[in-house]
Motif scaffolding. Structure first.
Motif, PDB file in Angstrom:
ATOM      1  N   PHE A  73      32.985  30.045  44.808  1.00  0.00           N
ATOM      2  CA  PHE A  73      34.017  30.780  43.964  1.00  0.00           C
ATOM      3  C   PHE A  73      33.518  31.009  42.510  1.00  0.00           C
ATOM      4  N   PRO A  74      33.638  32.308  41.957  1.00  0.00           N
ATOM      5  CA  PRO A  74      33.048  32.666  40.647  1.00  0.00           C
ATOM      6  C   PRO A  74      33.614  31.983  39.598  1.00  0.00           C
ATOM      7  N   PHE A  75      33.755  30.680  39.705  1.00  0.00           N
ATOM      8  CA  PHE A  75      34.551  29.723  38.547  1.00  0.00           C
ATOM      9  C   PHE A  75      34.169  30.399  37.092  1.00  0.00           C
ATOM     10  N   ARG A  76      32.808  30.349  36.828  1.00  0.00           N
ATOM     11  CA  ARG A  76      32.433  30.676  35.244  1.00  0.00           C
ATOM     12  C   ARG A  76      32.957  32.103  35.126  1.00  0.00           C
ATOM     13  N   LYS A  77      32.690  33.147  36.022  1.00  0.00           N
ATOM     14  CA  LYS A  77      33.139  34.277  35.583  1.00  0.00           C
ATOM     15  C   LYS A  77      34.537  34.607  35.492  1.00  0.00           C
ATOM     16  N   VAL A  78      35.440  33.933  36.071  1.00  0.00           N
ATOM     17  CA  VAL A  78      36.807  33.872  36.052  1.00  0.00           C
ATOM     18  C   VAL A  78      37.227  33.435  34.733  1.00  0.00           C
ATOM     19  N   ARG A  79      36.709  32.121  34.390  1.00  0.00           N
ATOM     20  CA  ARG A  79      37.020  31.385  33.172  1.00  0.00           C
ATOM     21  C   ARG A  79      36.603  32.261  31.955  1.00  0.00           C
ATOM     22  N   ASP A  80      35.570  32.790  31.852  1.00  0.00           N
ATOM     23  CA  ASP A  80      34.911  33.518  30.848  1.00  0.00           C
ATOM     24  C   ASP A  80      35.808  34.742  30.482  1.00  0.00           C
ATOM     25  N   SER A  81      36.106  35.752  31.578  1.00  0.00           N
ATOM     26  CA  SER A  81      36.834  36.692  31.496  1.00  0.00           C
ATOM     27  C   SER A  81      38.209  36.448  30.700  1.00  0.00           C
ATOM     28  N   LEU A  82      38.822  35.106  31.013  1.00  0.00           N
ATOM     29  CA  LEU A  82      39.960  34.766  30.462  1.00  0.00           C
ATOM     30  C   LEU A  82      39.760  34.407  29.120  1.00  0.00           C
ATOM     31  N   ILE A  83      38.730  33.680  28.609  1.00  0.00           N
ATOM     32  CA  ILE A  83      38.490  32.987  27.559  1.00  0.00           C
ATOM     33  C   ILE A  83      37.914  34.097  26.503  1.00  0.00           C
ATOM     34  N   ASP A  84      37.114  35.238  26.974  1.00  0.00           N
ATOM     35  CA  ASP A  84      36.561  36.120  26.121  1.00  0.00           C
ATOM     36  C   ASP A  84      37.632  36.549  24.957  1.00  0.00           C
ATOM     37  N   LYS A  85      37.065  37.047  24.031  1.00  0.00           N
ATOM     38  CA  LYS A  85      37.825  37.741  22.564  1.00  0.00           C
ATOM     39  C   LYS A  85      38.784  38.842  23.257  1.00  0.00           C
ATOM     40  N   GLN A  86      38.183  39.591  24.131  1.00  0.00           N
ATOM     41  CA  GLN A  86      38.983  40.704  24.818  1.00  0.00           C
ATOM     42  C   GLN A  86      39.524  40.069  26.227  1.00  0.00           C
ATOM     43  N   ALA A  87      40.146  39.044  26.128  1.00  0.00           N
ATOM     44  CA  ALA A  87      40.595  38.403  27.369  1.00  0.00           C
ATOM     45  C   ALA A  87      41.276  39.315  28.336  1.00  0.00           C
ATOM     46  N   ASP A  88      40.822  39.228  29.666  1.00  0.00           N
ATOM     47  CA  ASP A  88      41.237  39.995  30.771  1.00  0.00           C
ATOM     48  C   ASP A  88      41.426  39.200  31.825  1.00  0.00           C
ATOM     49  N   TRP A  89      42.319  39.801  32.870  1.00  0.00           N
ATOM     50  CA  TRP A  89      42.388  39.080  34.116  1.00  0.00           C
ATOM     51  C   TRP A  89      41.173  39.030  35.002  1.00  0.00           C
ATOM     52  N   PRO A  90      40.727  38.163  35.815  1.00  0.00           N
ATOM     53  CA  PRO A  90      39.453  38.203  36.525  1.00  0.00           C
ATOM     54  C   PRO A  90      39.541  39.644  37.669  1.00  0.00           C
ATOM     55  N   LEU A  91      38.341  40.015  38.081  1.00  0.00           N
ATOM     56  CA  LEU A  91      38.286  40.999  39.159  1.00  0.00           C
ATOM     57  C   LEU A  91      38.647  40.627  40.292  1.00  0.00           C
ATOM     58  N   PRO A  92      39.348  41.643  41.330  1.00  0.00           N
ATOM     59  CA  PRO A  92      39.727  41.048  42.539  1.00  0.00           C
ATOM     60  C   PRO A  92      38.410  40.671  43.474  1.00  0.00           C
ATOM     61  N   THR A  93      38.868  39.666  44.258  1.00  0.00           N
ATOM     62  CA  THR A  93      37.747  39.096  45.144  1.00  0.00           C
ATOM     63  C   THR A  93      37.658  39.383  46.507  1.00  0.00           C
TER      64      THR A  93
END
Ligand SMILES: Nc1nc2c(ncn2[C@@H]2O[C@H](COP(=O)(O)OP(=O)(O)OP(=O)(O)O)[C@@H](O)[C@H]2O)c(=O)[nH]1
Ligand SMILES: [Mg+2]
Length: 446
Positions: A73-93
């Motif tokens: 499961f792409p945990f780090r990618k999901v977490r980082d997309s939400l924590i980023d300054k330009q926070a966004d929902w993760p991509l569909p999997t």
């Protein structure tokens, strides 16, 4: 290192866009950062997770070394997309993925305490795969008729036009894999249009969510009308239908589902309410199919699977941050009534040992506020999709199930995540995330 005394596989499923990735990402982050809430355990994303509130749960770590040959499961990618300054929902999997965590805790023994560890494996897989199960009891002819009737209804008729155009010119005696390839492409396109517009009764589920089977000939399975079904092409598809059950549906149950111990099913009621009656009816129909995966015993669709034993099933209404605080209990009630309606003969309830229903928000993207002027009422503050950040009234949830569509006022605002710089250390703000985890594994921390 703590000794591992138990391994628990937790299935996380739900139809497309129901919130599986956000749930797993937020839960893992909450577990990894739990120690930052040590001095205020009744708050934070793990509140209501009893082992944490009682001070027994110590810390979590990700085990990248386990199942190193399976999709993680792409945990780090999901977490980082939400924590980023330009926070966004993760991509569909797509397909199935795993995340393994060791949870260290202080175990209370009869005579002395010890340091132990429970290993949990979170398994993300599409709910569409479970909804394929009743195909096992269907003939190709029955399945075709069902699929084609549905494809002619409501907005689906627009999206399936190309497919119907294509089969108009077909001759029953044609028997060519190239034709099937073209038909499967068009049927797949139609399923994607339906799914992206929030309609969720989409079969074959594996054509829509292929995982590692993308482009496999066995997925070239499409419904045909009766006149064309009588010829060689129909015979070929009849064989394909049998092959799909044998090589796609059954192996999933044997190789994956049978080993799952606990299950959470995420249900996006709110988006469905926004989409209206046709989408709501599809949600009910699709959940009916999905529920059959938890019927056990003789005569059930799964009586051929050995060891199949999900003991805990949690149905969670997701994205609860889209309703005002006072209305959240109504969201849970709606899901409860829907399950009661679907499981009117209590087959599901009597099959699983423990079941629970609750509302959750894995990442709370809105704040609960009150209006300034009298009469005071609850509102939500956040940034809806395509609108400015501000205070919004989503309207109340209906109390009846199914709702009276003419008087429905609720608006699904599709909040975007705000900038959450603290989430790296403290996890994401959430509603009932710890409560959900407590139902799934709380009692295992003895
Ligand atoms: N506000 C809010 N939105 C959420 C929450 N969880 C999910 N969403 C929304 O739902 C969308 C889908 O969430 P995902 O977690 O990607 O859903 P999924 O089930 O993994 O979807 P697939 O990977 O396509 O199967 C997100 O892009 C968000 O818009 C939540 O807790 N709060
Ligand atoms: Mg996902």
């Amino acid at each position: 290192m703590f000794s591992i005394n138990k391994k628990i596989k937790i299935g996380v499923t739900g139809f497309a866009r129901s919130g599986k990735s956000v749930f797993i990402g937020s839960l893992a982050q909450a577990l990894l950062t739990a120690d930052s809430w040590d001095s205020r355990r009744a708050q934070g994303p793990l509140s209501q997770f009893a082992p944490f509130e009682l001070g027994r749960f110590k810390c979590a770590s990700i085990r990248d070394d386990i199942h190193a040959d399976l999709p993680q499961f792409p945990f780090r990618k999901v977490r980082d997309s939400l924590i980023d300054k330009q926070a966004d929902w993760p991509l569909p999997t797509d397909g199935i993925s795993h995340l393994v965590l060791d949870l260290d805790y202080h175990a209370k023994g009869r005579f002395w305490d010890s340091e132990e560890s429970i290993q949990i494996e979170l398994i993300d897989y599409p709910g569409e795969w479970l909804a394929d199960l009743p195909m096992l009891n269907q003939s190709y002819a029955d399945w075709s008729d069902d699929m084609l009737n549905r494809a002619k209804k409501s907005q689906r008729a627009d999206w399936s036009k190309d497919y119907f155009e294509e089969i108009k010119g077909l001759l029953a005696e044609q028997d060519d894999e190239g034709i099937l390839e073209r038909l499967a492409d068009l049927w797949e396109k139609y399923l994607h249009l339906a799914a992206s517009n929030g309609l969720i009764f989409n079969q074959p589920g594996r054509l829509l969510r292929p995982g590692d089977m993308r482009h496999s000939p066995v997925l070239r399975l499409v419904p045909l009308p009766e006149d064309i079904r009588q010829g060689q092409l129909g015979d070929k598809l009849k064989r394909r239908f049998a092959e799909y059950k044998k090589k796609v549906v059954k192996p999933f149950y044997k190789n994956y589902f049978a080993s799952i111990d606990r299950q959470i099913v995420l249900v996006d009621i709110l988006r469905t309410l926004e989409l209206g009656e046709a989408a709501y009816n599809e949600l009910i129909d699709a959940l009916k199919l999905l529920l059959k995966s938890f019927h056990y015993g003789k005569g059930s669709l799964l009586d051929w699977v050995k060891g199949h034993n999900v003991t805990h099933v949690l149905f969670a209404a997701t994205k609860a941050d889209h309703v005002t605080r006072g209305d959240r209990a109504n969201l849970e009630q709606m899901l409860r009534k829907m399950i009661r309606y679907i499981d009117d003969d209590n087959q599901f309830k009597s099959s699983v040992k423990f079941h629970e229903i609750m509302e959750i928000s894995s990442v709370k993207a809105s704040e609960d506020r009150m209006t300034v002027n009298a009469p005071k009422r609850e509102i939500l503050y956040g940034k809806p999709l395509n609108a400015e950040q501000g205070a919004y009234d989503p309207g109340g949830l209906p109390l009846d199930v199914p709702p009276d569509w003419d008087t429905l006022e609720f608006q699904f605002l599709q909040f975007s995540p705000s900038y959450m710089p603290n989430a790296f250390d403290e996890g994401f703000p959430a509603i009932n995330l710890g409560k959900a985890l407590n139902f799934l594994i709380g009692e295992d921390f003895n």
